[in-house]
Design an enzyme around this catalytic site. Structure first.
Site, short mmCIF file in Angstrom:
data_model
loop_
_atom_site.label_atom_id
_atom_site.label_comp_id
_atom_site.label_asym_id
_atom_site.label_seq_id
_atom_site.Cartn_x
_atom_site.Cartn_y
_atom_site.Cartn_z
N GLU A 284 0.77 -1.25 0.11
CA GLU A 284 0.09 -0.03 -0.02
C GLU A 284 0.88 1.20 -0.05
O GLU A 284 0.48 2.28 -0.62
CB GLU A 284 -1.01 0.02 1.27
CG GLU A 284 -2.29 0.76 1.04
CD GLU A 284 -3.04 0.71 2.22
OE1 GLU A 284 -3.81 -0.43 2.21
OE2 GLU A 284 -3.08 1.49 2.93
N GLU A 287 2.26 1.94 -3.47
CA GLU A 287 1.10 2.15 -4.21
C GLU A 287 0.72 3.88 -3.90
O GLU A 287 0.77 4.77 -4.89
CB GLU A 287 -0.13 1.58 -4.18
CG GLU A 287 -1.07 1.51 -5.01
CD GLU A 287 -2.52 0.79 -4.68
OE1 GLU A 287 -2.45 0.36 -3.79
OE2 GLU A 287 -3.34 1.16 -5.57
N CYS A 310 -7.96 -1.62 4.22
CA CYS A 310 -7.64 -2.91 5.23
C CYS A 310 -8.82 -3.41 5.89
O CYS A 310 -8.99 -4.37 6.46
CB CYS A 310 -6.86 -2.31 6.31
SG CYS A 310 -5.35 -1.92 5.65
N SER A 330 -6.95 2.11 -2.25
CA SER A 330 -5.73 1.25 -2.91
C SER A 330 -6.02 -0.38 -3.14
O SER A 330 -7.12 -0.70 -2.59
CB SER A 330 -4.78 1.02 -1.40
OG SER A 330 -4.05 0.01 -1.65
N LYS A 369 -15.01 -9.69 8.84
CA LYS A 369 -13.72 -10.53 8.35
C LYS A 369 -14.52 -11.75 8.00
O LYS A 369 -13.70 -12.44 7.10
CB LYS A 369 -12.64 -10.53 9.53
CG LYS A 369 -12.03 -9.24 9.51
CD LYS A 369 -10.79 -9.10 8.39
CE LYS A 369 -10.24 -7.82 8.70
NZ LYS A 369 -9.44 -7.41 7.35
N GLU A 372 -15.64 -11.18 4.51
CA GLU A 372 -14.68 -10.86 3.79
C GLU A 372 -13.82 -12.25 3.15
O GLU A 372 -13.50 -12.59 1.98
CB GLU A 372 -13.52 -10.04 4.34
CG GLU A 372 -12.31 -9.81 3.31
CD GLU A 372 -11.16 -8.93 4.17
OE1 GLU A 372 -10.82 -9.19 5.24
OE2 GLU A 372 -10.71 -8.13 3.36
N GLU A 377 -13.40 -13.46 -4.84
CA GLU A 377 -12.28 -13.37 -5.10
C GLU A 377 -11.04 -13.58 -4.49
O GLU A 377 -10.02 -13.44 -4.93
CB GLU A 377 -12.13 -11.71 -5.71
CG GLU A 377 -12.39 -10.93 -4.35
CD GLU A 377 -13.72 -10.44 -4.06
OE1 GLU A 377 -14.57 -11.31 -4.55
OE2 GLU A 377 -13.91 -9.31 -3.68
N CYS A 514 -10.54 -0.91 15.16
CA CYS A 514 -10.60 -2.36 15.26
C CYS A 514 -10.66 -2.63 16.81
O CYS A 514 -11.48 -3.40 17.22
CB CYS A 514 -9.35 -3.18 14.93
SG CYS A 514 -8.97 -2.83 13.16
#
Lengths: 595, 158
Positions: A284, A287, A310, A330, A369, A372, A377, A514
């Site tokens: 990241e 980038e 994230c 990102s 999560k 996710e 993908e 978090c």
């Protein structure tokens, strides 16, 4: 504001004008019980529908009892919070609430942590004089969250979180009277709603109506399967909160005991998501620098500000609400997913285990999560890079089931090669941390000079929206930070309208980041818990001998042995992703009459 | 992307009504009232469109629609029958009238007959308590209705 005088339970008190009876009583050390009322002090989060009537008090000169949470004190008010009339009324209200509540406390997921149960105990309810009709809603199981709405007491905290704080709009109070509950539009399942799975509804639900999907049985099965190699990764925010589940003081750092407990649970390799956080910074950060350098060189097409990626709750929010910006974040995967991708390639090769025989488990402070890691993908031939994601609470449950005395465990280290991390990694767990970690590396790569002062104090704090300017050599880098999705919306609308000139924006879906995630031990509205966790995160950072991601020797080795360079083709294939437009489009169709 | 399909003319009606209220979120009830008046009922797709126009969540719109008994998510029949169940009508035998309508039409309260001719709802007081029990069919008001008179009322519309 002026001061006024009131008397509460014969105690004279001087308070600020405008104070409610509930808060005045708290200042006097009198804790009036509440149920629907909820507040995260200093964080701008308050639920105050005045609906449950548990907090009623007697006010001299008034015929009826008054709810303390919505009654504002007036000068000379005489309040009594514990008369026989109040106590009886409070107990009757609670008995009525309990009269149609499923009485399966012994096996309820919330048992021992349920505010309704605690209240019944506190008010000494030993029998329920009324028997109410039971509702029978179907259970809604999304990839992250279970809605068992028969247990809903209509406190409406979840609705407040979902709409006012997060501005997600998945939940609303529906129907009326006995049938009223909180549900998505048209009483559909959460999976069909714009739910981001941030889990803040679960974090504030006082009963077992909203809980997380429990993956502990699958993990016990995998650990018992001799044909599987099971590895685990733990997110930064878990180690500063797990101790609370075992009665340790809030803010205790239990990194070593957590690693030891995971080893005793039977995980073959105990690794750290912090390692993947350092890896995230490499990708990241590269980038970010690439985009900023291109922008400074006059490239008009470059997408700025770069948004961090994230947080899966935030990614879901973007896909539903800001599809026009889906090329802006990102492309770096989250640390959880980077870890999974590296574990099932680089590490699987190293230990000579086939991909399908390697099970990757993550321990996260987060419920998004869970969703996710099941995204298509992030699968190869239908095998997810991360098989199961469990919450901090679920890990505590596993440790308890396995008869492990957490307090008595020695401090142990993570295994290598995926367990080493710099101080830049733990701060991923708190708002402002990801961008601070990125700046530590970006600064050195951009200026070619050593960063002497690694603590970017100006990026820290718990306010919902923050702005800061960081100097990288002669260049000013403008940074925006938002925690909580409602605050993210504010920042993104500024960007959309061209009112902001940020180079980079960090977004975390949960209030405070978090550490305040939907999978953490329940704070029950005590914001001091969240602040102590934040302090512990920064302490964990300070205690690390290395503070910058690019100095992590195992990260350097990973690039040398396997990846090559950050953001190269291999890194893109394994460590980067793309986002989808999940918005709803209303489409006009040709009138039938005109055909 | 998720696509929600609505007949073009209905979508235009919804957009016009929302525009006429200046897209004010606080006018949600008034908007829904007008939209139901124009389209007959508030389908899920209609509610999604209203939500989009006013910039609020579909859950919020559905919360309001499901709260007020005036709003309906089912298409009404060509001849909507409403029976008053207010206090005066109730004590003068409205329930028996309701039961007779249910029996004759073969539908429950809130439903529409299969041929789409009649729909059956209850309401609370039409302000004609002197005529209790009161039944309305479309705009027409019938007073002093007794179960034996139900068949005659229905025959007027067949």
């Amino acid at each position: 504001m002026g001061k006024i005088k009131v008397t509460i339970d014969y105690k004279p008190l001087e308070i600020e004008e405008g104070t409610t009876v509930l808060h005045a009583a708290r200042q006097a050390g009198i804790g009036i019980p509440t149920l629907c009322y909820f507040q995260l002090h200093d964080m701008g989060i308050e639920n105050n529908p005045g609906g449950c009537r548990i907090c009623v008090v007697e006010i001299e000169g008034r015929r009826n009892l008054a709810p303390a949470c919505v009654t504002v004190c007036t000068d000379g008010m005489v309040i009594k919070t514990n008369t026989i009339r109040v106590l009886n009324s409070r107990r009757t209200v609670l008995e009525l609430i309990l009269s149609n509540h499923p009485a399966d406390c012994l096996i309820c997921a919330k048992s021992g942590n349920c505010e309704l149960q605690t209240l019944a105990h506190r008010l000494g309810v030993r029998q329920i004089a009324y028997q109410g009709e039971q509702s029978h809603f179907r259970e809604d199981r999304s990839p992250s969250i279970i809605r068992d709405i028969d247990k809903c007491i209509m406190c409406r905290r979840c609705e407040m979180m979902c709409n006012e704080v997060q501005t997600v709009g998945a939940l609303s109070a529906i129907n009326r009277g006995f049938d009223s509950v909180v549900a998505p539009a048209f009483e559909q399942d959460l999976i069909k709603s714009p739910c981001t799975y941030c889990g803040q509804c679960v974090a504030v639900c006082p009963t077992g109506a909203l809980t997380e999907i429990d993956h502990t049985p699958e993990i016990l099965r995998a650990l018992a399967d001799p044909t599987k190699t099971v590895v685990v990764q733990t997110a930064p925010a878990v180690r500063v909160a797990l101790g609370e589940e075992f009665g340790m003081p809030v803010g205790t750092i239990v990194t070593g005991k957590m690693a030891a407990s995971l080893r005793r649970l039977g995980f073959d390799y105990v690794f750290d998501t912090d390692f993947a956080a350092d890896l995230t910074i490499m990708e990241e950060g590269t980038e970010l620098l690439g985009r900023i350098s291109a922008f400074l060189a006059g490239d008009k097409d470059v997408k700025l500000p770069i948004l961090t990626s994230c947080c899966p709750g935030w990614v879901n929010f973007l896909e539903y609400n800001f599809p026009n910006m889906k090329d802006v974040p990102s492309t770096a995967k989250s640390p959880q997913q980077m870890f999974g991708a590296i574990a099932k390639t680089y590490f699987a090769d190293k230990i000579n285990v086939k991909r399908e025989d390697l099970i990757v488990v993550s321990v996260m402070p987060c419920l998004a999560k869970k969703y996710e890691c099941q995204r298509d993908e992030f699968k190869v031939d239908n095998d997810p890079d991360v098989n199961y994601s469990i919450s901090t609470r679920e890990l505590a449950a596993l440790i308890k089931q396995a008869n492990i005395s957490f307090h008595e465990l020695p401090d142990e280290d993570f295994d290598n090669p995926l367990g080493e991390s710099s101080g830049a990694a733990p701060i991923f767990g708190v708002t402002g941390g990801v961008i601070e970690a990125a700046m530590r590396t970006a600064y050195e790569l951009f200026t070619g000079q050593k960063l002497e002062k690694v603590d970017f104090i100006e990026l820290r704090g718990l306010e919902g929206v923050r702005k800061a300017t960081i100097k990288m050599g002669d260049q000013d880098i403008h940074i925006g930070i938002a925690n909580g999705l409602g605050n993210a919306r504010k920042l993104l609308e500024m960007v959309n309208k061209g009112e902001a000139d940020f180079h980079a924006i960090e977004i975390m879906a949960c209030p405070a980041g978090c550490i305040g995630g939907g999978g953490q031990p329940l704070h029950h509205g005590d914001s001091s818990i969240i602040k102590k966790r934040a302090a512990a995160i920064y302490e964990e950072d300070r205690n690390k001998p290395i503070r910058k991601s690019h100095e992590n020797s195992y990260i350097i080795k990973l690039y040398e042995e396997f990846l090559g360079k950050p953001c190269n083709e291999k890194a893109h294939h394994l460590l980067h992703t793309h986002y989808f437009d999940k918005s709803t489009v209303i489409e006009g169709t040709v009138d039938v009459e005109n055909n | 992307m998720a696509y929600i399909k609505l007949v073009e003319s209905s979508l235009k009606t919804i957009k016009d009504i929302c525009a006429s209220f200046g897209y004010r979120k606080g006018d949600l009830i008034n908007v829904l009232h007008k939209v139901q008046g124009a389209l007959g009922y508030l389908s899920a797709e209609t509610q999604e469109a209203v939500a989009k126009e006013l910039g609020i969540s579909a859950a919020t719109v559905y919360g309001v629609v499901s709260f007020y008994s005036f709003f309906t998510m089912k298409p009404k029949g060509n001849h909507p029958i409403s029976i008053c169940m207010g206090t005066a009508c109730y004590v003068r035998g409205a329930e028996k009238v309701v039961n007779e309508f249910k029996k004759q039409l073969g539908v429950e309260i809130g439903e529409t007959t299969e041929d789409g001719v009649f729909s059956l709802t209850c309401l609370r007081c039409v302000g004609a308590c002197g005529l209790a029990p009161v039944v309305t069919v479309g705009e027409k008001v019938y007073g002093h209705v007794v179960p034996d008179g139900v068949e005659g009322i229905l025959n007027e519309y067949k």
